[in-house]
Design an enzyme around this catalytic site. Sequence first.
Site, short mmCIF file in Angstrom:
data_model
loop_
_atom_site.label_atom_id
_atom_site.label_comp_id
_atom_site.label_asym_id
_atom_site.label_seq_id
_atom_site.Cartn_x
_atom_site.Cartn_y
_atom_site.Cartn_z
N LYS A 221 0.83 -1.21 0.00
CA LYS A 221 0.00 0.00 0.00
C LYS A 221 0.86 1.26 0.00
CE LYS A 221 -3.12 3.04 0.67
NZ LYS A 221 -4.26 3.33 -0.15
N CYS A 275 -3.26 10.93 1.18
CA CYS A 275 -2.59 9.64 0.96
C CYS A 275 -1.22 9.83 0.33
CB CYS A 275 -3.47 8.78 0.06
SG CYS A 275 -5.16 8.74 0.65
#
Length: 439
Positions: A221, A275
């Site tokens: 991720k 993010c």
Amino acid sequence: MKSETKPSVCVVGLGYIGLPTAAVIARAGCKVLGLDVSQSVVDTINRGEIHIEEVDLDGLVQGVVARGLLSASTEVTPADVFVIAVPTPFHKDGADGGKHAPDVSYVLEAGRTIAPVLKHGDTVILESTSPVGTTEELRDLIAKARPDLKIPGLTHETPDISIAYCPERVLPGRILEELTNNDRSIGGITPRCARKALAFYKRFVRGECVTTDARSAEMTKLVENAYRDVNIAFANELSIVSDAMGLDVWEVIRLANRHPRVNILTPGPGVGGHCIAVDPWFIVHGAPEETPLIRTARGVNDHKMHHVIAKAEGLIEAHPDAKVACLGLAFKANIDDFRESPARFITSRLVRKFGPRIHVVEPYAEELPIEFTDTGVAQIDIDEALETCDIFVVLVDHDVFKVVPLAERAEKLVYDTRGIWPDQPRAVREEAARLKLAL
Ligand code: SAJ
């Protein structure tokens, strides 16, 4: 018989990821309880309404709440599967080892919350973006809280529960579609844990679900977002180099991308959102000596904001009588998310310097954010901007800006940080040459 019935699910954290995830799982027919610390969020969802903006989410939540498949609460109750989707921000005030140290306290708090109700056969899945090792930390916390349970990785016997890490990787604005169709990486504390989590995701994910170990899934991720950050940094650096050389970066990239193995991303005013500008630091924090490229890319993307501010200031100062329109405050196109937005940061800096000469155009904002209060700055729509403003600083590539025809903007002086108007005759580059300014 248990395997024939649909599992009951508890989703911990009803934010941008948790709520859509809870709704999609409920749509697949599982009974879902959404857990959140905010009473107002819980009340909103129990009314069948939503507290965040996301395409088609309102109708979906309304439907699953009406059918009794989704409800929300501040109190945990037993379930078969627990999905944790809480934030993992930076530590405040640079606590715990530097400015960009990840704060996993919300994850651990979620673990403490669910531990008392865990029972034999349950599955615990962490979805929050997390530094490598967090799922094991969560596992250890559960083991401590529940010494009566056999915990995976800590027992030679068959464990009572399964624990896995499965990161979300959905794009804001396309969350519902990507939740269903994207592939998923599912990392188990043990292979058995991964298989248990896989069976759960198969209920609502159409994309391929690939199993691995928890630490690899955690790193995957972070790597995905760091990959994008590094590539955007390359594009942003090219834009700064092109400015220095008097070149049109859009033309250079357009031509370079005709090479079959070159695919340069799009320069912009910097990288925003929660993010891409955050996750690379989790890798750097975990291996500070081994990450010069990832760290530098972060620096390049942050520096781009200041480059844009300096250039816009030069342009505005060179035209003291001109009225200025800043187009967009969102962190990217066609969404109403203004958190961690370079456009917002740049506009507020220009407002601080030039006051009411600046006009803000943001169709996705009902009112201007707090830092614009008492500045005398007006929020206007794109039509009014085209009628009244002379200088345009394009900061967000909203569709409603892109479609403005050349005839309506040909006379404007444009600094287009997103490259939405490639045919613009009075672009800042030509203006810089005319004024012999280092814009
Ligand atoms: N940006 C550019 N140039 C580009 C692409 C993006 O300047 O060529 C800027 C955007 O304007 C924005 C920022 O980067 O300010 C991030 O936008 P994005 O659309 O690239 O990504 P996010 O932050 O909305 O979502 C990302 C996605 N990650 C990847 O594409 C690898 C998403 O799939 C993740 O689920 C999400 O982060 C997340 O939650 O981690």
